[in-house]
Design a protein around this motif. Structure first.
Motif, PDB file in Angstrom:
ATOM      1  N   ILE A  33      -0.962   0.641   3.023  1.00 55.83           N
ATOM      2  CA  ILE A  33      -1.310   0.761   1.735  1.00 55.83           C
ATOM      3  C   ILE A  33      -1.226  -0.447   0.809  1.00 55.83           C
ATOM      4  O   ILE A  33      -2.037  -0.700  -0.014  1.00 55.83           O
ATOM      5  CB  ILE A  33      -0.159   1.625   0.951  1.00 55.83           C
ATOM      6  CG1 ILE A  33      -0.248   2.920   1.752  1.00 55.83           C
ATOM      7  CG2 ILE A  33      -0.312   1.859  -0.478  1.00 55.83           C
ATOM      8  CD1 ILE A  33       0.786   4.211   1.354  1.00 55.83           C
ATOM      9  N   GLU A  34      -0.263  -1.414   0.988  1.00 57.16           N
ATOM     10  CA  GLU A  34      -0.182  -2.392   0.161  1.00 57.16           C
ATOM     11  C   GLU A  34      -1.486  -3.272   0.427  1.00 57.16           C
ATOM     12  O   GLU A  34      -1.926  -4.065  -0.453  1.00 57.16           O
ATOM     13  CB  GLU A  34       1.438  -3.300   0.551  1.00 57.16           C
ATOM     14  CG  GLU A  34       2.108  -2.539  -0.145  1.00 57.16           C
ATOM     15  CD  GLU A  34       3.660  -3.073   0.262  1.00 57.16           C
ATOM     16  OE1 GLU A  34       4.691  -3.004  -0.522  1.00 57.16           O
ATOM     17  OE2 GLU A  34       3.743  -4.037   1.171  1.00 57.16           O
ATOM     18  N   SER A  35      -1.973  -3.457   1.806  1.00 63.64           N
ATOM     19  CA  SER A  35      -3.108  -4.298   2.030  1.00 63.64           C
ATOM     20  C   SER A  35      -4.463  -3.870   1.473  1.00 63.64           C
ATOM     21  O   SER A  35      -5.179  -4.584   0.892  1.00 63.64           O
ATOM     22  CB  SER A  35      -3.244  -4.391   3.551  1.00 63.64           C
ATOM     23  OG  SER A  35      -4.241  -4.893   3.893  1.00 63.64           O
ATOM     24  N   ARG A  36      -4.699  -2.565   1.621  1.00 66.60           N
ATOM     25  CA  ARG A  36      -5.963  -1.919   1.246  1.00 66.60           C
ATOM     26  C   ARG A  36      -5.966  -1.687  -0.363  1.00 66.60           C
ATOM     27  O   ARG A  36      -7.001  -1.779  -0.841  1.00 66.60           O
ATOM     28  CB  ARG A  36      -6.196  -0.449   1.825  1.00 66.60           C
ATOM     29  CG  ARG A  36      -6.424  -0.692   3.186  1.00 66.60           C
ATOM     30  CD  ARG A  36      -6.658   0.688   3.886  1.00 66.60           C
ATOM     31  NE  ARG A  36      -7.216   0.700   5.233  1.00 66.60           N
ATOM     32  CZ  ARG A  36      -8.261   0.553   5.589  1.00 66.60           C
ATOM     33  NH1 ARG A  36      -9.312   0.648   4.781  1.00 66.60           N
ATOM     34  NH2 ARG A  36      -8.719   0.732   7.072  1.00 66.60           N
ATOM     35  N   LEU A  37      -4.665  -1.513  -1.151  1.00 71.87           N
ATOM     36  CA  LEU A  37      -4.771  -1.022  -2.531  1.00 71.87           C
ATOM     37  C   LEU A  37      -4.094  -2.112  -3.272  1.00 71.87           C
ATOM     38  O   LEU A  37      -4.042  -1.706  -4.580  1.00 71.87           O
ATOM     39  CB  LEU A  37      -4.035   0.267  -2.798  1.00 71.87           C
ATOM     40  CG  LEU A  37      -4.655   1.554  -1.754  1.00 71.87           C
ATOM     41  CD1 LEU A  37      -3.868   2.677  -2.211  1.00 71.87           C
ATOM     42  CD2 LEU A  37      -6.115   1.677  -2.142  1.00 71.87           C
ATOM     43  N   GLN A  38      -3.841  -3.301  -2.605  1.00 72.88           N
ATOM     44  CA  GLN A  38      -3.013  -4.279  -3.478  1.00 72.88           C
ATOM     45  C   GLN A  38      -2.054  -3.741  -4.363  1.00 72.88           C
ATOM     46  O   GLN A  38      -2.084  -3.834  -5.708  1.00 72.88           O
ATOM     47  CB  GLN A  38      -4.040  -5.060  -4.284  1.00 72.88           C
ATOM     48  CG  GLN A  38      -4.823  -6.079  -3.536  1.00 72.88           C
ATOM     49  CD  GLN A  38      -6.143  -5.482  -2.337  1.00 72.88           C
ATOM     50  OE1 GLN A  38      -6.884  -5.010  -3.087  1.00 72.88           O
ATOM     51  NE2 GLN A  38      -5.891  -5.847  -1.266  1.00 72.88           N
ATOM     52  N   ARG A  39      -1.252  -2.838  -3.964  1.00 73.58           N
ATOM     53  CA  ARG A  39      -0.296  -2.241  -4.636  1.00 73.58           C
ATOM     54  C   ARG A  39       0.971  -2.112  -3.809  1.00 73.58           C
ATOM     55  O   ARG A  39       1.115  -1.945  -2.722  1.00 73.58           O
ATOM     56  CB  ARG A  39      -0.666  -0.527  -4.670  1.00 73.58           C
ATOM     57  CG  ARG A  39       0.213   0.395  -5.325  1.00 73.58           C
ATOM     58  CD  ARG A  39      -0.542   1.830  -5.361  1.00 73.58           C
ATOM     59  NE  ARG A  39       0.635   2.654  -5.744  1.00 73.58           N
ATOM     60  CZ  ARG A  39       0.183   3.920  -6.104  1.00 73.58           C
ATOM     61  NH1 ARG A  39      -1.129   4.183  -6.122  1.00 73.58           N
ATOM     62  NH2 ARG A  39       1.128   4.804  -6.665  1.00 73.58           N
ATOM     63  N   ASN A  40       2.052  -2.483  -4.431  1.00 70.04           N
ATOM     64  CA  ASN A  40       3.429  -2.491  -3.889  1.00 70.04           C
ATOM     65  C   ASN A  40       4.065  -0.975  -3.634  1.00 70.04           C
ATOM     66  O   ASN A  40       3.784  -0.322  -4.666  1.00 70.04           O
ATOM     67  CB  ASN A  40       4.455  -3.336  -4.832  1.00 70.04           C
ATOM     68  CG  ASN A  40       4.272  -4.742  -4.976  1.00 70.04           C
ATOM     69  OD1 ASN A  40       3.676  -5.231  -3.818  1.00 70.04           O
ATOM     70  ND2 ASN A  40       4.309  -5.518  -5.988  1.00 70.04           N
TER      71      ASN A  40
END
Length: 112
Positions: A33-40
């Motif tokens: 999730i963090e990699s694909r969406l640049q979201r913590n």
């Protein structure tokens, strides 16, 4: 809308479990999730969502083998159930209906 409802984060988690088919466990889901969406993503929020989705019957989990790198604790792997597939499909259909209902003029905006 059908009886199978997903919140935004739940939808992201479900889709990510599908993307990681066979390798979907807490850390891998968080990283994806963090990699694909640049979201913590906080571990607590993810664990809450996974537990909630499993309680709803949208995900099923099973323990993998324990490893020394995890101090002997086994990984908990998740997979999408038939109900979960239906929830994803219903959510996608609902979003598509909304997108398709937007008049072209509403999206005819100019960016500065």
């Amino acid at each position: 809308m059908g009886k199978f409802q997903l919140g935004e984060f739940e939808e992201i988690v479900m889709l990510t479990v599908g993307v990681l088919y066979g390798e979907a466990y807490g850390v891998s889901i968080k990283k994806e999730i963090e990699s694909r969406l640049q979201r913590n993503v906080s571990v607590g929020a993810l664990q809450s969502a996974l537990n909630r989705l499993e309680t709803k019957g949208y995900l099923q989990s099973e323990e993998g083998g324990s490893t020394s790198e995890r101090g002997g604790r086994p990984k908990r792997f998740f997979r999408i159930t038939a109900q979960g597939k239906r929830a994803i499909e219903d959510t996608k259909e609902m979003r598509n209906q909304l997108y398709n209902a937007i008049p072209n003029i509403a999206l005819d905006v100019k960016f500065a």
